[in-house]
Design a protein around this motif. Structure first.
Motif, PDB file in Angstrom:
ATOM      1  N   LEU A   1       0.833  -1.208   0.000  1.00  0.00           N
ATOM      2  CA  LEU A   1       0.000   0.000   0.000  1.00  0.00           C
ATOM      3  C   LEU A   1       0.870   1.261   0.000  1.00  0.00           C
ATOM      4  N   ALA A   2       1.961   1.239   0.737  1.00  0.00           N
ATOM      5  CA  ALA A   2       2.871   2.391   0.748  1.00  0.00           C
ATOM      6  C   ALA A   2       3.503   2.586  -0.629  1.00  0.00           C
ATOM      7  N   GLU A   3       3.875   1.479  -1.283  1.00  0.00           N
ATOM      8  CA  GLU A   3       4.417   1.570  -2.641  1.00  0.00           C
ATOM      9  C   GLU A   3       3.366   2.119  -3.605  1.00  0.00           C
ATOM     10  N   ALA A   4       2.131   1.686  -3.441  1.00  0.00           N
ATOM     11  CA  ALA A   4       1.048   2.169  -4.298  1.00  0.00           C
ATOM     12  C   ALA A   4       0.858   3.668  -4.119  1.00  0.00           C
ATOM     13  N   GLU A   5       0.876   4.108  -2.878  1.00  0.00           N
ATOM     14  CA  GLU A   5       0.689   5.533  -2.602  1.00  0.00           C
ATOM     15  C   GLU A   5       1.801   6.362  -3.247  1.00  0.00           C
ATOM     16  N   ALA A   6       3.032   5.892  -3.158  1.00  0.00           N
ATOM     17  CA  ALA A   6       4.158   6.598  -3.764  1.00  0.00           C
ATOM     18  C   ALA A   6       4.045   6.606  -5.291  1.00  0.00           C
ATOM     19  N   LEU A   7       3.625   5.495  -5.856  1.00  0.00           N
ATOM     20  CA  LEU A   7       3.459   5.419  -7.311  1.00  0.00           C
ATOM     21  C   LEU A   7       2.368   6.374  -7.784  1.00  0.00           C
ATOM     22  N   LEU A   8       1.267   6.417  -7.070  1.00  0.00           N
ATOM     23  CA  LEU A   8       0.188   7.336  -7.431  1.00  0.00           C
ATOM     24  C   LEU A   8       0.666   8.789  -7.375  1.00  0.00           C
ATOM     25  N   ALA A   9       1.424   9.136  -6.359  1.00  0.00           N
ATOM     26  CA  ALA A   9       1.947  10.501  -6.237  1.00  0.00           C
ATOM     27  C   ALA A   9       2.871  10.838  -7.403  1.00  0.00           C
ATOM     28  N   LEU A  10       3.721   9.895  -7.780  1.00  0.00           N
ATOM     29  CA  LEU A  10       4.625  10.098  -8.912  1.00  0.00           C
ATOM     30  C   LEU A  10       3.835  10.307 -10.208  1.00  0.00           C
ATOM     31  N   TYR A  11       2.829   9.472 -10.430  1.00  0.00           N
ATOM     32  CA  TYR A  11       2.031   9.594 -11.656  1.00  0.00           C
ATOM     33  C   TYR A  11       1.245  10.908 -11.672  1.00  0.00           C
ATOM     34  N   ARG A  12       0.725  11.310 -10.535  1.00  0.00           N
ATOM     35  CA  ARG A  12       0.033  12.613 -10.464  1.00  0.00           C
ATOM     36  C   ARG A  12       0.982  13.744 -10.832  1.00  0.00           C
ATOM     37  N   ALA A  13       2.164  13.712 -10.255  1.00  0.00           N
ATOM     38  CA  ALA A  13       3.150  14.772 -10.495  1.00  0.00           C
ATOM     39  C   ALA A  13       3.550  14.847 -11.967  1.00  0.00           C
ATOM     40  N   ARG A  14       3.513  13.730 -12.643  1.00  0.00           N
ATOM     41  CA  ARG A  14       3.917  13.684 -14.053  1.00  0.00           C
ATOM     42  C   ARG A  14       2.724  13.718 -15.015  1.00  0.00           C
TER      43      ARG A  14
END
Length: 168
Positions: free
Chosen positions: A7-20
């Motif tokens: 879940l922590a990895e998912a949250e970080a991935l979502l943040a990265l995709y949002r930023a990009r």
């Protein structure tokens, strides 16, 4: 229940995709939707997760993703070629910028000579780019193989977010 580390990895991935400004589509077989489920367990993920295909059967891979039945017959559903075709089909059927695909043998059955339990092929494709496929043999029981597949898929998705978008 989804592992807290995933879940922590998912949250970080979502943040990265949002930023990009990226969206993702998933095409899953042996994970049965666990990649998409882990991402969508995070509130607000709908701005990144465009859609997901659970194509557990060979027929679903063909009908929903356009994976040629002849390809599956020739090389098997658990193969680099099918993982590649899955991400190409998913991206072709979605407006997302990145496709993730997973096909493998989570076990405990399903192994054949040359294709052991834990064998997983992961594919990723960024729109306008070339698909990349990784082969893994994960250890452990069914849950461990599926969790390891999700973690590896997230790693591929992070790498795809860092590639340069195609030039117009």
């Amino acid at each position: 229940m989804i592992d807290a580390a995933l879940l922590a990895e998912a949250e970080a991935l979502l943040a990265l995709y949002r930023a990009r400004g990226l969206r993702i589509v998933t095409a899953e077989s042996c994970t049965g939707g666990l990649v998409a489920a882990t991402l969508t367990a995070i509130a607000g993920s709908s701005d990144v997760v465009e859609r997901g295909f659970v194509t557990y059967s060979n027929e679903a891979k063909t009908e929903l993703l356009g994976v040629p039945a002849g390809l599956i017959a020739a090389v098997g559903a658990v193969s680099a070629e099918v993982a590649r075709a899955m991400v190409e089909g998913a991206l072709g059927r979605s407006p997302a910028e990145v496709a993730l695909g997973v096909t493998g043998i989570a076990g405990p059955g399903g192994a054949t000579a040359g294709k052991p339990v834990g064998l997983v092929f992961l594919g990723v494709l960024r729109r306008g780019g070339a698909p990349a496929v990784e082969r893994h043999v994960f250890a452990g029981d069914r849950a461990a193989v599926r969790a390891a597949s999700v973690a590896a898929a997230f790693r591929l998705a992070r790498a795809a977010a860092h590639t340069s978008p195609p030039k117009a």
